[in-house]
Design an enzyme around this catalytic site. Structure first.
Site, PDB file in Angstrom:
ATOM      1  N   HIS A 206       0.936  -1.517  -0.565  1.00  0.00           N
ATOM      2  CA  HIS A 206      -0.140   0.584   0.022  1.00  0.00           C
ATOM      3  C   HIS A 206       0.711   1.329   0.172  1.00  0.00           C
ATOM      4  O   HIS A 206       2.320   1.374   1.003  1.00  0.00           O
ATOM      5  CB  HIS A 206      -0.632  -0.230   0.960  1.00  0.00           C
ATOM      6  N   CYS A 244      -2.884   2.879  -4.428  1.00  0.00           N
ATOM      7  CA  CYS A 244      -4.656   3.995  -3.674  1.00  0.00           C
ATOM      8  C   CYS A 244      -4.878   4.944  -3.845  1.00  0.00           C
ATOM      9  O   CYS A 244      -4.057   5.611  -4.400  1.00  0.00           O
ATOM     10  CB  CYS A 244      -4.000   4.380  -2.005  1.00  0.00           C
ATOM     11  N   HIS A 271      -7.450   0.520  -4.629  1.00  0.00           N
ATOM     12  CA  HIS A 271      -8.527   1.261  -3.754  1.00  0.00           C
ATOM     13  C   HIS A 271      -8.668   2.778  -4.852  1.00  0.00           C
ATOM     14  O   HIS A 271      -7.722   3.393  -5.093  1.00  0.00           O
ATOM     15  CB  HIS A 271      -7.673   2.432  -2.502  1.00  0.00           C
ATOM     16  N   ASP A 316     -13.385   3.189  -1.445  1.00  0.00           N
ATOM     17  CA  ASP A 316     -12.433   3.377   0.129  1.00  0.00           C
ATOM     18  C   ASP A 316     -12.482   4.151   0.886  1.00  0.00           C
ATOM     19  O   ASP A 316     -14.086   4.714   0.862  1.00  0.00           O
ATOM     20  CB  ASP A 316     -10.038   3.795  -0.921  1.00  0.00           C
ATOM     21  N   HIS A 317     -12.204   4.908   1.321  1.00  0.00           N
ATOM     22  CA  HIS A 317     -13.291   5.915   2.604  1.00  0.00           C
ATOM     23  C   HIS A 317     -13.250   6.849   2.537  1.00  0.00           C
ATOM     24  O   HIS A 317     -13.787   7.543   1.140  1.00  0.00           O
ATOM     25  CB  HIS A 317     -11.547   6.896   3.028  1.00  0.00           C
ATOM     26  N   TYR A 330     -15.331   5.201   6.895  1.00  0.00           N
ATOM     27  CA  TYR A 330     -15.244   3.178   6.653  1.00  0.00           C
ATOM     28  C   TYR A 330     -16.849   2.777   7.085  1.00  0.00           C
ATOM     29  O   TYR A 330     -17.666   2.142   7.502  1.00  0.00           O
ATOM     30  CB  TYR A 330     -14.546   2.290   7.382  1.00  0.00           C
TER      31      TYR A 330
HETATM   32  C1  DNO Z   1      -6.662   2.988   5.472  1.00  0.00           C
HETATM   33  C2  DNO Z   1      -5.865   2.212   5.058  1.00  0.00           C
HETATM   34  C3  DNO Z   1      -5.010   1.851   4.861  1.00  0.00           C
HETATM   35  C4  DNO Z   1      -4.520   0.434   4.895  1.00  0.00           C
HETATM   36  C5  DNO Z   1      -2.741   0.284   5.132  1.00  0.00           C
HETATM   37  C6  DNO Z   1      -2.505  -1.057   4.335  1.00  0.00           C
HETATM   38  O1  DNO Z   1      -7.483   3.014   5.714  1.00  0.00           O
HETATM   39  O2  DNO Z   1      -5.685   2.327   3.502  1.00  0.00           O
HETATM   40  O3  DNO Z   1      -4.710   1.657   6.498  1.00  0.00           O
HETATM   41  O4  DNO Z   1      -5.117  -0.530   5.168  1.00  0.00           O
HETATM   42  O5  DNO Z   1      -1.857   0.804   4.839  1.00  0.00           O
HETATM   43  O6  DNO Z   1      -1.786  -2.575   5.095  1.00  0.00           O
END
Ligand code: DNO
Length: 355
Positions: A206, A244, A271, A316-317, A330
């Protein structure tokens, strides 16, 4: 594109599996054993409990986020070998329940960093916010306290017990440069990737969030050039990236869609989220829609589509909307809206292709 959804587990998430089941096109859960400390081997009975639960609701467990990397591995300490062995055993066990992708990160001490978890936006919703000047003038301990005090949930990457270890960890990283961090990542990958290959599990690192050094700590998964370099450390399709868009997009110098086009074959997990970056470097997480943030999400999806992407993707978020009480970033509603936007763009592109 195979749609999956991050879920923190029973009693640890405000969203239910029944609710996730009703979001169109979600086939699997993005999961982890959040109570197993980094570096420890995951217990098979707990993995199987999770598997039973997912089966009951008709979800697969092909994507794990994350199997965390012990700090000694990132620091390159002699004790790393023990933790790497544990990591290998965990990979072997995860293969038994059909896992295909393991997301992990290589960020020293902290995972993602934000100054506000519930910053109010103009429309009355709230979202995760990063105040650059505030971070630059803040002590790391205060940030950990701030995150823990403002969330009803224990946040992965920000466990309260981290506070006790912060001073010695900062001391340990004092002489670790970005070059050292690259070397430590290479050492890890050289041992892990053959095991991942043997078990047909893709490792997907990531990016750092935000994608630059914070509190003087080295950070390396930040840009096109560094991703290119890390993919070459062990040149195997099993050494991949969790691309991401929001993490990389927090630096407007990163062209996320161009990265998708360049690295498509090495992105087992996408992501997809948007972020609005201000001139002073502050940023806030917005809805997924292209027009609402700085990242052109429609173009990012188009880049995946052009490459016939068959990997996993998750929204994602999201923002916290409609008065939802949830884990920061989330919630159910905005992530579900995000999914419908991603499908909308994808389906339109499919339609055009077939014409
Ligand atoms: C946040 C996530 C990160 C991700 C880690 C992967 O919400 O995108 O915490 O899970 O960095 O190891």
């Amino acid at each position: 594109m195979k749609m999956v959804f991050r879920w923190y587990g029973e009693g640890n998430d405000s969203v239910t599996l029944k609710q996730i089941k009703q979001i169109p096109g979600v086939e699997g859960l993005v999961w982890s054993l959040h109570d197993v400390p980094a570096g420890e081997e995951w217990p098979m009975d707990k993995i199987l409990d999770y598997k039973r639960l997912a089966d009951k609701h008709g979800f697969h467990l092909k994507v794990v986020e994350s199997v965390n990397v012990h700090e000694d591995i990132k620091l390159g300490l002699p004790s790393r070998d023990l933790y790497i062995e544990n990591y290998k055993r965990t990979i072997e066990k995860l293969a038994k329940v059909g896992v295909k992708v393991i997301c992990y990160n290589f960020m020293p001490i902290f995972d993602w960093i934000r100054t506000d978890l519930f910053k109010e936006m103009e429309d009355g919703s709230t979202a995760l916010f990063f105040d650059k000047a505030k971070i630059e003038s803040m002590a790391a301990e205060d940030l950990v306290r701030n995150i823990n005090e403002n969330s009803a949930f224990t946040m992965p990457g920000w466990e309260p017990e981290r506070l006790q270890r912060i001073a010695p960890l900062f001391e340990a990283y004092k002489n670790v440069s970005e070059e050292d961090l690259f070397n430590h990542l290479q050492y890890f990958l050289e041992q892990i990737i053959p095991v991942a290959e043997a078990h047909d599990i893709k490792m997907a690192i990531h990016p750092d969030d935000p994608p630059y050094s914070v509190f003087g700590l080295p950070r390396i998964v930040t840009s096109r050039d560094n991703i290119h370099r890390l993919l070459g450390l062990v040149d195997s399709p099993y050494n991949g990236v969790t691309l991401c868009s929001g993490s990389l997009g927090a630096n407007p110098g990163n062209d996320v869609a161009a990265m998708v086009r360049e690295f498509a074959g090495r992105i087992p997990f996408a992501h997809i989220r948007n972020v609005k970056v201000y001139e002073n470097g502050d940023f806030i997480e917005t809805s997924h829609r292209s027009g609402d943030g700085t990242v052109d999400i429609a173009d990012v999806v188009r880049a995946y589509h052009e490459n016939g992407y068959t990997g996993f993707a998750r929204p994602d978020h999201g923002r916290h909307i409609w008065d939802e009480q949830c884990r920061p970033g989330y919630g159910l509603y905005d992530r579900a809206l995000g999914i419908m936007y991603l499908w909308g763009v994808w389906d339109a592109l499919e339609r055009v292709k077939k014409r």
